[in-house]
Design an enzyme around this catalytic site. Structure first.
Site, mmCIF file in Angstrom:
data_model
loop_
_atom_site.group_PDB
_atom_site.id
_atom_site.type_symbol
_atom_site.label_atom_id
_atom_site.label_comp_id
_atom_site.label_asym_id
_atom_site.label_seq_id
_atom_site.Cartn_x
_atom_site.Cartn_y
_atom_site.Cartn_z
ATOM 1 N N ASP A 1 -10.673 -5.459 6.453
ATOM 2 C CA ASP A 1 -9.856 -5.202 5.269
ATOM 3 C C ASP A 1 -10.683 -4.716 4.087
ATOM 4 O OD1 ASP A 1 -7.965 -6.050 2.839
ATOM 5 O OD2 ASP A 1 -6.768 -5.992 4.658
ATOM 6 N N ILE B 1 0.827 -1.204 0.000
ATOM 7 C CA ILE B 1 0.000 0.000 0.000
ATOM 8 C C ILE B 1 0.861 1.255 0.000
ATOM 9 C CG2 ILE B 1 -0.230 0.195 2.518
ATOM 10 C CD1 ILE B 1 -3.024 0.735 -0.098
ATOM 11 N N ALA B 2 2.043 1.193 0.606
ATOM 12 C CA ALA B 2 2.961 2.332 0.592
ATOM 13 C C ALA B 2 3.444 2.623 -0.828
ATOM 14 C CB ALA B 2 4.147 2.069 1.517
ATOM 15 N N LYS C 1 -6.810 2.892 6.249
ATOM 16 C CA LYS C 1 -8.043 2.344 6.784
ATOM 17 C C LYS C 1 -7.853 0.872 7.158
ATOM 18 C CE LYS C 1 -9.046 2.886 2.612
ATOM 19 N NZ LYS C 1 -7.754 2.350 2.121
ATOM 20 N N TYR D 1 10.813 3.637 13.041
ATOM 21 C CA TYR D 1 9.685 4.555 12.946
ATOM 22 C C TYR D 1 9.903 5.783 13.820
ATOM 23 C CZ TYR D 1 7.481 0.407 10.929
ATOM 24 O OH TYR D 1 7.184 -0.701 10.168
#
Length: 337
Positions: free
Chosen positions: A181, A18-19, A100, A61
């Site tokens: 999901d 998704i990144a 999400k 992070y």
């Protein structure tokens, strides 16, 4: 916080699929520039940075959240880590766009919005579908009465994925399940058009290990009596469309969560195909919304408010309660993020 040219400087937290999709969208966003990426390991961070030409590759992070050349962070880790990673960035004074679902439950989502308010920064759940051009158009048409009074919505999102108990989609420790999901998309659509939703009923089928749902169907009622039938599935390919039906017509949206076209059916008229192609892959529009809101000094988007995210989180909690699904505190596993 922007650079000298008014461009929002992004950091990407997490280097999974998704990144990469988000990065493709950002390439078509003139108000955005990615200055840093953060991963749990320096190797994955450097690999991502090399692929996309990102200047700084952080091996943690925490280092990404502390980077002074990052204005906003896109949180792209799996569901169970949205809450801690978003809090990390918010408390470091960064604006956040979090994938999400915003969190694993309504309590976590409430803590995240409270932290954004306390730190005076922007926070938005990355419900990219709401910002797609064809959805903007359909929203206007329905509001203008093109299909009369909206009475019924049906929406489904189902894929036939091979069952693998270690895969994110089927692993409870990784926030798996069709509802979290895939089901967030039909629920979001119903909430967008019908307002506060009451869950009338819900059914679900569980995975072979009985840990997550693989098929969930929900019946909800909106504030003014309209209803919606919503389905999601991880082991069954569904028609994957949405239909907004009113007293004088309907709108159909194929592949509604990533729609580039809609078909408008009005009484006494031929069907009208409405096409609105993406500039890139569709993720550019949510990134532009973040930049617009930050430039305007807003802490939340009027089109994806904190209250809306809290309602959706509470709604998924209610559906899971009806199905007897309980997620325990996850253990971080050695999987590529």
């Amino acid at each position: 916080m922007t650079d000298e040219n008014g461009v929002l400087r992004w950091g990407v937290l997490g280097t999974g699929g998704i990144a990469h999709s988000f990065m493709e969208g950002l390439r078509a966003t003139p108000t955005a520039r990615v200055t840093a990426v953060g991963s749990r390991t320096p190797e994955r961070s450097r690999e991502f940075a090399s692929t996309w030409g990102v200047a700084r590759a952080h091996g943690s992070y925490e280092d990404l959240a502390a980077d002074p050349d990052v204005d906003a962070v896109y949180v792209a880790t799996p569901h169970p880590w949205h809450h801690p990673h978003t809090l990390l960035c918010l408390n470091a004074g960064k604006h956040v766009l979090v994938e999400k679902p915003m969190a694993m439950n309504a309590l976590q989502a409430a803590e995240m919005t409270a932290a954004a308010g306390a730190n005076g920064v922007f926070l938005m759940e990355a419900m990219w579908t709401r910002f797609l051009p064809v959805h903007r158009l359909v929203r206007e048409l329905v509001a203008d009465g093109a299909i009369g009074e909206l009475r019924q919505i049906s929406a489904e999102f189902g894929v036939s994925a091979p069952y693998d108990p270690d895969h994110r989609l089927f692993n409870a420790d990784l926030g798996g399940g069709a509802l979290l999901d895939l089901g967030v998309y039909p629920l979001m659509l119903a909430s967008w058009y019908l307002g506060e939703l009451t869950v009338v009923g819900a059914t679900r089928r569980l995975s072979p290990d009985h840990m997550v749902d693989t098929h969930t169907t929900v019946l909800v009622r909106g504030e003014h009596g309209a209803t919606a039938t919503l389905s999601c599935a991880s082991l069954t390919a569904l028609p994957n469309r949405a239909v907004l039906a009113g007293t004088r017509g309907r709108v159909e949206l194929p592949l509604f969560w990533a729609a580039t076209e809609a078909v408008l059916y009005r009484e006494g008229a031929e069907p009208e195909v409405l096409e609105r192609p993406f500039r890139a892959n569709g993720y550019e529009y949510e990134a532009e919304e973040v930049a617009r809101c930050v430039a305007a000094g807003l802490s939340q988007s009027p089109d994806m408010t904190w209250d809306e995210s809290l309602r959706l989180a509470a709604l998924t909690d209610r559906v899971r309660d009806m199905g007897g699904l309980v997620y325990t505190a996850p253990t971080v596993k050695a999987v590529p993020l």
